[in-house]
Structures are given as C-alpha cells and as structure tokens.
Motif scaffolding. Structure first.
Motif, mmCIF file in Angstrom:
data_model
loop_
_atom_site.group_PDB
_atom_site.id
_atom_site.type_symbol
_atom_site.label_atom_id
_atom_site.label_comp_id
_atom_site.label_asym_id
_atom_site.label_seq_id
_atom_site.Cartn_x
_atom_site.Cartn_y
_atom_site.Cartn_z
ATOM 1 N N LYS A 135 -1.157 3.229 4.506
ATOM 2 C CA LYS A 135 -1.413 4.937 4.415
ATOM 3 C C LYS A 135 -2.965 5.036 4.319
ATOM 4 C CE LYS A 135 2.876 6.057 2.890
ATOM 5 N NZ LYS A 135 3.740 6.865 1.843
ATOM 6 N N ALA A 195 -7.142 5.334 4.284
ATOM 7 C CA ALA A 195 -8.086 4.705 5.352
ATOM 8 C C ALA A 195 -8.924 3.553 5.324
ATOM 9 C CB ALA A 195 -9.257 6.218 5.351
ATOM 10 N N SER A 250 -2.705 8.661 1.272
ATOM 11 C CA SER A 250 -3.111 8.776 2.623
ATOM 12 C C SER A 250 -4.457 9.289 2.927
ATOM 13 C CB SER A 250 -2.019 10.007 2.982
ATOM 14 O OG SER A 250 -2.088 10.134 4.236
ATOM 15 N N GLU A 251 -5.102 8.640 3.825
ATOM 16 C CA GLU A 251 -6.291 9.016 4.284
ATOM 17 C C GLU A 251 -7.572 8.998 3.294
ATOM 18 O OE1 GLU A 251 -6.934 9.206 7.675
ATOM 19 O OE2 GLU A 251 -4.664 8.784 7.721
ATOM 20 N N LYS A 252 -7.114 8.034 2.128
ATOM 21 C CA LYS A 252 -8.026 7.907 1.004
ATOM 22 C C LYS A 252 -8.668 6.496 1.089
ATOM 23 C CE LYS A 252 -6.533 11.486 -1.005
ATOM 24 N NZ LYS A 252 -7.380 12.959 -1.110
ATOM 25 N N GLU A 284 -9.366 -2.362 7.957
ATOM 26 C CA GLU A 284 -9.329 -1.252 7.012
ATOM 27 C C GLU A 284 -8.989 -1.978 5.581
ATOM 28 O OE1 GLU A 284 -5.041 -1.492 8.995
ATOM 29 O OE2 GLU A 284 -7.030 -1.713 9.259
#
Length: 286
Positions: free
Chosen positions: A62, A64, A41-43, A87
């Motif tokens: 999930k 980044a 998540s956000e990685k 992304e």
C-alpha cells in the motif's frame, strides 16, 4: 550493561520471526504489521528491524515507498533477494544511529526492536530525527509485567536477546519524552465474550499470579475463555483497555520533537489519534 549474543548477525533465524518458523509466533508478529498497514497508503515508510523482510513487503503493498533497516547483513541480503523491488529496499544500519541520507518518513514501524537495544532513548531520538513533523511511529515491545509472570510460571530463564524489557508505564514515559501524542494498545489473542470480560477485569494479572501451572493456564485460556490453539489462523485484538494485561504493548505516537533546536512541536500533550483523524477508536480492533 547487559549484552546480547551476536549470532543473529550471521544467522537469519536467530532473534527473528520467520514465515517458515513457529506459525503461532509468526502470526503474532505479522498481525502488528497488518495493524500498521491500514495507515501507510501512499506514504513513505521506514521499517526498523526489518528482519526476514515479510513485514516490509506487506507494508509495500500500500505504501509509496518502504525502506527496511536491519543490523544483520544476512537478513538484509535475504530480504533484498526475496522481496526487493523498486518501491521496497533493504539496508544495513543501526536503528539507534540512522543515517541522515535516508531522508524523512511519514511512517516509522519499529516492531520488537526496543527490547533488543540497551538504551531506548537513543532509539527513539533517532526515530524522531527521520520522521516528518506530521509523521507517526508504530512501535511494539513485550510487556515486562506479563513477560516476567510467564517466566516464573514456566520456570524458564529470560530470553537472552531481550536486554531491555519495560513496563507499560516505563514505555509511555520514554516515548512521551520524544513525542507529543502517545497512545498505548495491548495486543492479545481474541477469544470468546467471556475472554474479553475476564481479560479486561484482570488489570493486575491475578490469573497468572494465582494459577502457577502453565498447563492449567493454557487449559483455562482455551477451554473456558475460547482462545484458539496457537497457529497461523490466530485472531488478535488491539485495545487501550488491555495494555497491562497483554503480552505485547503497541505504541502509536505522533508529533515528534527533536531536542537541540532541530525541530520542536507544541508543548501540550494530546490524546488525539496519532493518525491525524482525532479519533483514537479507529485504531482499535474489537
């Protein structure tokens, strides 16, 4: 040095699990991405050996940003067309010689790649160079202890694309040269309670050594131990207690060190959870 065929450079379905292929095989592969997806998540994520692209796409739900690397132009072209978006991108590259322009990543996934390369240390060294100091590697490879037994029972030759199979001990030693925190997990099909007991007790894989019939082994696994018949609905467990007994070994490693003075971490080993929480059990699935 053993060489593998080069057909997969131009043929997408060679050497790769694909969503429209064997549903059981695909379920095994997809489960590994689902295992890692809980921590992205956000990685910023690098997926080595991205193949058809389904795994990188799952991670991108999930993360980044996700970049997939594959040595096949055919695979990269297909993945870019099917899954590419802002992304999520795919590039042609050599997993053992990563371009510095990629930058650094919080997570690197490297599923079913190591056995396809001749020198595992070159692959691991390349990974450490692109990982952040706090980054984590999720890597999987077939377990040589189990794979060789399956080949003997089934009376089949070694898979021609697998040129570098390692035992769990060999794998652990190789990764420990490049990371300070290393934990191994065994991936196996989830069966009934008896399945878990037999699997955990059979550390030396005696079931496969004694029962020399592939059909009888399958009947024991499905009828007695409750393993579901292979298909897309297979359920898996990832356990530190089942490393020697499982066909696939998962490595979760963190605190990378780069030789040659580029980057070094503390010298002591640690059994803490490589995700950073300090609780290894959070990674296991029961």
């Amino acid at each position: 040095m053993k060489q593998k065929p080069d057909r997969s450079l131009t043929q997408l379905e060679e050497e790769r699990a694909v969503p429209w292929g064997d549903p059981g095989l695909f379920a095994w592969h997809r489960a590994r991405y689902a295992f890692a997806a809980r921590f992205v998540s956000e990685k910023r994520v690098l997926d080595l050996g991205s193949g058809e692209g389904y795994g990188a796409a799952l991670l991108a739900e999930k993360a980044a940003e996700v970049i997939g690397i594959d040595y096949s132009e055919a695979a990269v072209r297909h993945a870019s067309r099917e899954y590419g978006r802002e992304e999520l991108s795919f590039r042609i590259g050599d997993a053992a010689a990563l371009d510095a322009s990629l930058g650094r990543f919080d997570i690197v996934t490297c599923f079913e790649v190591l056995e396809h390369v001749a020198q595992e240390d070159a692959l691991l060294a390349a990974i450490t160079r692109v990982l952040e100091p706090t980054g984590t590697l999720f890597l999987s490879t077939p377990n040589r202890l189990v794979d060789r037994l399956f080949e003997e029972v089934a009376n089949r030759d070694s898979y021609e694309y697998h040129i570098n199979l390692l035992t769990p001990r060999q794998l652990n030693r190789a990764v420990e040269k490049r990371f300070h925190e290393v934990t191994l997990y065994g991936q196996s099909i989830r069966g009934n309670p008896l399945h878990a007991i037999i699997k955990a007790a059979d550390v030396f894989n005696l079931r496969h050594r004694i029962v020399r019939s592939a059909q009888l082994q399958k009947r024991i696994a499905t009828k007695l131990m409750g393993e579901p018949i292979a298909g897309p609905m297979l359920s898996f467990r990832f356990s530190r207690l089942l490393v020697r007994q499982s066909p696939i070994v998962i490595v979760v490693a963190s605190r990378p060190t780069v030789r040659g003075g580029v980057r070094h971490g503390p010298t002591e080993k640690s059994s803490r959870n490589p995700s950073g929480s300090g609780r290894v059990g959070q990674l296991e699935t029961r």
